[in-house]
Design a protein around this motif. Structure first.
Motif, PDB file in Angstrom:
ATOM      1  N   ALA A 107       0.727  -1.281   0.415  1.00  0.00           N
ATOM      2  CA  ALA A 107       0.280  -0.151   0.088  1.00  0.00           C
ATOM      3  C   ALA A 107       1.078   1.258  -0.011  1.00  0.00           C
ATOM      4  O   ALA A 107       0.587   2.311  -1.242  1.00  0.00           O
ATOM      5  N   ALA A 108       1.927   1.250   0.661  1.00  0.00           N
ATOM      6  CA  ALA A 108       2.703   2.427   0.582  1.00  0.00           C
ATOM      7  C   ALA A 108       3.163   3.003  -0.192  1.00  0.00           C
ATOM      8  O   ALA A 108       3.376   4.158  -1.061  1.00  0.00           O
ATOM      9  N   ALA A 109       3.937   1.605  -1.404  1.00  0.00           N
ATOM     10  CA  ALA A 109       4.305   1.736  -2.782  1.00  0.00           C
ATOM     11  C   ALA A 109       3.328   2.227  -4.159  1.00  0.00           C
ATOM     12  O   ALA A 109       2.991   3.537  -4.372  1.00  0.00           O
ATOM     13  N   ILE A 110       1.808   1.866  -3.764  1.00  0.00           N
ATOM     14  CA  ILE A 110       1.011   2.785  -4.365  1.00  0.00           C
ATOM     15  C   ILE A 110       0.799   3.900  -3.688  1.00  0.00           C
ATOM     16  O   ILE A 110       0.428   4.989  -4.965  1.00  0.00           O
ATOM     17  N   GLU A 111       0.348   4.418  -2.527  1.00  0.00           N
ATOM     18  CA  GLU A 111       0.368   5.875  -2.251  1.00  0.00           C
ATOM     19  C   GLU A 111       1.590   6.722  -2.760  1.00  0.00           C
ATOM     20  O   GLU A 111       1.658   7.796  -3.056  1.00  0.00           O
ATOM     21  N   ALA A 112       2.661   5.615  -2.391  1.00  0.00           N
ATOM     22  CA  ALA A 112       3.797   6.510  -2.985  1.00  0.00           C
ATOM     23  C   ALA A 112       4.101   7.516  -4.361  1.00  0.00           C
ATOM     24  O   ALA A 112       4.427   8.455  -4.729  1.00  0.00           O
ATOM     25  N   MET A 113       3.366   6.368  -5.578  1.00  0.00           N
ATOM     26  CA  MET A 113       3.360   6.334  -6.724  1.00  0.00           C
ATOM     27  C   MET A 113       1.885   7.139  -7.086  1.00  0.00           C
ATOM     28  O   MET A 113       1.855   7.713  -8.382  1.00  0.00           O
ATOM     29  N   GLY A 114       1.299   7.185  -6.658  1.00  0.00           N
ATOM     30  CA  GLY A 114      -0.079   7.499  -6.696  1.00  0.00           C
ATOM     31  C   GLY A 114      -0.516   8.694  -7.069  1.00  0.00           C
ATOM     32  O   GLY A 114      -1.301   9.348  -7.924  1.00  0.00           O
ATOM     33  N   LEU A 115       0.491   9.127  -5.791  1.00  0.00           N
ATOM     34  CA  LEU A 115      -0.380  10.518  -6.340  1.00  0.00           C
ATOM     35  C   LEU A 115       0.918  11.273  -7.041  1.00  0.00           C
ATOM     36  O   LEU A 115       2.570  11.343  -6.854  1.00  0.00           O
ATOM     37  N   LYS A 116       0.417  11.966  -8.219  1.00  0.00           N
ATOM     38  CA  LYS A 116       1.578  12.551  -9.625  1.00  0.00           C
ATOM     39  C   LYS A 116       3.114  12.930  -8.666  1.00  0.00           C
ATOM     40  O   LYS A 116       4.430  12.852  -8.856  1.00  0.00           O
ATOM     41  N   ALA A 117       2.302  14.268  -7.938  1.00  0.00           N
ATOM     42  CA  ALA A 117       3.568  15.012  -6.979  1.00  0.00           C
ATOM     43  C   ALA A 117       4.366  14.603  -6.288  1.00  0.00           C
ATOM     44  O   ALA A 117       5.385  14.978  -6.354  1.00  0.00           O
ATOM     45  N   GLU A 118       3.774  13.918  -5.674  1.00  0.00           N
ATOM     46  CA  GLU A 118       4.595  13.261  -4.081  1.00  0.00           C
ATOM     47  C   GLU A 118       5.466  12.234  -5.018  1.00  0.00           C
ATOM     48  O   GLU A 118       6.785  11.847  -4.976  1.00  0.00           O
ATOM     49  N   SER A 119       5.420  11.036  -6.524  1.00  0.00           N
ATOM     50  CA  SER A 119       6.161  10.691  -6.809  1.00  0.00           C
ATOM     51  C   SER A 119       7.147  11.317  -7.443  1.00  0.00           C
ATOM     52  O   SER A 119       8.644  10.684  -7.493  1.00  0.00           O
ATOM     53  N   LYS A 120       7.121  13.017  -8.345  1.00  0.00           N
ATOM     54  CA  LYS A 120       7.621  13.425  -8.315  1.00  0.00           C
ATOM     55  C   LYS A 120       9.072  13.831  -7.361  1.00  0.00           C
ATOM     56  O   LYS A 120       9.850  13.756  -7.922  1.00  0.00           O
ATOM     57  N   ARG A 121       8.708  14.238  -6.633  1.00  0.00           N
ATOM     58  CA  ARG A 121       9.754  14.450  -5.456  1.00  0.00           C
ATOM     59  C   ARG A 121      10.597  12.889  -5.344  1.00  0.00           C
ATOM     60  O   ARG A 121      12.027  13.868  -4.636  1.00  0.00           O
ATOM     61  N   LEU A 122      10.160  11.584  -5.211  1.00  0.00           N
ATOM     62  CA  LEU A 122      10.549  10.409  -4.324  1.00  0.00           C
ATOM     63  C   LEU A 122      11.572  10.666  -5.867  1.00  0.00           C
ATOM     64  O   LEU A 122      13.104   9.670  -5.781  1.00  0.00           O
ATOM     65  N   MET A 123      11.570  10.844  -7.094  1.00  0.00           N
ATOM     66  CA  MET A 123      12.412  10.560  -8.201  1.00  0.00           C
ATOM     67  C   MET A 123      13.342  11.287  -8.209  1.00  0.00           C
ATOM     68  O   MET A 123      14.387  10.777  -8.595  1.00  0.00           O
TER      69      MET A 123
END
Length: 675
Positions: A107-123
């Motif tokens: 679930a944590a991976a889904i949440e991290a990548m599900g919101l595009k803004a958050e995923s951009k920060r992580l990338m």
């Protein structure tokens, strides 16, 4: 391995998962809505549980009912397919709380990548290249406007929680930003339950290339090469192929490693797709390509079969094994590329009407011969059968046709031939349009980008691939065959020009309508038994030769007329005849002059719903004067937003519905008085 799983989805992906489960000896449980009680995926599984009404919010999105169904049937795990609950972190957690395995990422991976803004920060933290843009939490429209102006136009507005091309708008200039933002947020809210957006620079001449990744719980993560998904309409994919044409081995490896880094940055497990936007300096300069992270889809993709074809891997089997705690079956150095694969999405839609989704019944549904569901050079994945209805409750995809060959050129030829053998009658589809795309110079020569369809519009729309001579010849022969089938043994009841003592040739005239124009076929019965056909307009004339064999509900014809020879299959639906040939497909209508003699001109001033759906809003008020092309109403149908525009200058006389109302196809939405 699991003994029993529940498939929390419908249609072709539910059938696809069930096929692999059956091969592995795993029992399956289907869930279904009121609209899907007789659906193919229900029959494909060992058990089936009803979960609610036809709308997804009343059935396939009711995760509490799905979990209850899994527990009641003794399922050990739930496969979410794609769409619906496949990227719902809350559902993944609820499965775990109920003692069920969610066949997907944590679930944590889904949440991290599900919101595009958050995923951009992580990338960005993981060192994966990003497109310049704004991914902040502040959603004040004025701030978003300023950020768009700062980035520079054109910009792309994207729903932060979006996917599948929904909640996405390209804005060319600052003056259009506010209206595009409002429309994007409205569609995002309707589709995903939240209206947050991000803004990015719209990359010129972009290619959409995605990397299939797979990770297990033992620390292993691999990439299974890439897919090119650049051919799109409405930001949704039309054709997908693997491997991506024109990539250098170095760039392929570099993008694969970046995708693995992206997955590992969020502790990913299972099948996922890291999507990149690739900017091209020129079509023939692959060494100058620059790639940027776009998003990660934390599920299996619709286009996964092309990856399976070139790697020989069953991705659903890998999903089941990894979810059951096993390690990945192969390591990176063991994965090999094998040939080229292309997938065509066959959809119920009208390409000539801006790809408006269509509904209807599959009165005739003929697939290419020699299709295999999971393996082989020709694969046809679907979740429907002849007689099934394509409803407005779900998306418009009917099937996926996948081909595999040694080279891209061979795959193109094989796909075109298979599409020519795909005969669908009862609703409008994009099959002929797909063939036109395959034949376009840009696609043939792999000059790919997301603007291919508008760039090649002159070669893709408003065409007549079958041609008037063959269409009329096939329809004329079909008329003769129908008449012969209805006649008795009495020769004097025959309508084919037979006479007991012929003294001259007999001529009969048959009226048709083709491409919206009246056509007259003059058929001459010659004394030697031959047939001569002339067609107006066009001045086509010559002997008509044919050989007909019954083929189920149609005739398989071999035709010769006006210097052309072709095979054809003809299906009759009322007055309409559907003609399919290797050259192309078309519809032609036989006109009964007596039946239509009293017809009057169609009523004007009506604006009707093009398909069943929901009225989102009206853009005008009663009594308002409008210009041609001005938006009048917004509808939502088949997960997409559609604009109803003024057909001419005029005045809105009356609004007949309210926002939120469900309307049937053909329902008059408003009364309109042309200027």
């Amino acid at each position: 391995m699991f003994k029993k799983i529940l498939i929390a989805n419908r249609g072709e992906i539910a059938c696809r998962v069930a096929a692999t489960a059956r091969r592995l000896g795993v029992q399956t449980v289907a869930v279904y809505s009121d609209a899907d009680a007789q659906a193919k995926h229900v029959a494909a599984c060992d058990e089936a549980i009803h979960i609610g009404g036809p709308a997804p919010k009343d059935s396939y999105l009711q995760w509490a009912r799905i979990i209850e169904a899994a527990r009641a049937t003794g399922a050990q795990a739930i496969h979410p397919g794609y769409g619906f609950l496949s990227e719902n972190a809350e559902f993944a957690r609820a499965c775990a709380a109920a003692g069920l395995v969610f066949i997907g990422p944590p679930a944590a991976a889904i949440e991290a990548m599900g919101l595009k803004a958050e995923s951009k920060r992580l990338m960005e933290q993981a060192g994966v290249p990003l497109v310049p843009g704004y991914h902040g939490a502040d959603q004040d429209p004025a701030l978003l406007q300023r950020e768009a102006d700062r980035i520079g136009y054109p910009v792309l507005i994207k729903a932060s929680a979006g996917g599948g091309g929904k909640g996405m708008r390209v804005v060319e200039r600052s003056a259009d930003f506010a209206a595009a933002l409002a429309s994007c947020q409205r569609e995002a809210s309707n589709s995903f339950g939240e209206d947050a957006v991000l803004i990015e620079k719209y990359v010129q001449r972009p290619r959409h290339i995605e990397i299939q990744v797979f990770a297990d719980r033992h620390g292993h993560c691999v990439y299974l090469h890439e897919r090119d998904c650049s051919v799109q309409r409405r930001h949704q994919k039309v054709l997908e192929e693997a491997p991506a044409p024109g990539l250098t081995p170095a760039l392929r490896q570099q993008m694969g490693q970046a995708a693995v880094a992206a997955a590992q940055a969020v502790g990913y497990v299972g099948a996922g797709t890291v999507e990149f936007i690739v900017e091209q300096v020129a079509y023939d300069q692959p060494e100058a390509m620059i790639y940027f992270f776009m998003e990660m889809n934390t599920r299996l993709q619709v286009e996964h079969p092309v990856t399976e074809a070139i790697t020989g891997v069953d991705l659903v089997e890998w999903q089941l094994r990894v979810a059951a705690g096993e390690a990945l079956p192969l390591q990176q150095h063991e994965l090999r590329l094998q040939g080229h694969a292309i997938e065509a999405r066959i959809c119920a839609e009208n390409p000539e009407q801006q790809f408006l989704p269509a509904t209807g019944t599959l009165l005739r549904y003929r697939k290419p011969p020699h299709c295999a569901f999971e393996r082989g050079p020709l694969r046809f994945d679907d979740g429907v059968r002849e007689g099934d209805a394509i409803s407005p409750f779900y998306d418009s995809m009917v099937a996926k046709l996948i081909v595999h060959a040694d080279t891209r050129e061979q795959a193109l030829a094989r796909l075109d031939a298979a599409l020519a053998q795909t005969h669908i009658v009862g609703l409008t589809t994009n099959v002929q349009f797909l063939r036109q795309v395959l034949r376009s110079p840009s696609f043939e020569q792999a000059r790919l980008d997301t603007a291919l369809i508008p760039r090649e519009a002159a070669l893709l729309f408003g065409l007549d691939p079958l041609g008037l001579p063959l269409a009329v010849a096939a329809a004329t022969v079909q008329t003769l065959l129908d008449e012969r089938a209805q006649e008795g043994a009495d020769p004097f009841s025959r309508r084919d020009g037979w006479r007991s003592h012929p003294s001259s040739e007999t001529v009969r005239h048959i009226a048709f309508e083709y491409q919206g124009q009246p056509v007259t076929a003059s058929l001459t019965y010659q004394r030697d038994g031959g047939l001569h056909l002339s067609v107006e307009p066009g001045a086509y004339a010559g002997p008509l030769r044919f050989h007909a064999l019954p083929a189920g509900s149609a005739w398989a014809l071999e035709l010769g007329f006006a210097g052309l020879s072709s095979r054809a299959s003809v299906y009759v639906q009322g007055e309409q005849m559907h003609v399919f040939s290797p050259r192309g497909a078309a519809q032609i209508v036989e006109i009964d002059r007596l039946a239509h003699a009293g017809d009057s001109a169609p009523e004007g001033g009506r604006l009707s719903a093009p398909m069943p759906g929901k009225v989102l809003s009206f853009c005008v008020s009663a009594g308002e004067v409008v210009k041609k092309g001005q938006p009048l109403a917004l509808m939502e149908a088949m997960k997409m937003e559609h604009t109803i525009a003024a057909p001419s200058d005029g005045t809105v006389a009356e609004l007949l519905y309210a926002p939120g109302d469900q309307v049937a196809e053909g329902a008059e939405l408003l009364r309109f008085t042309p200027a």
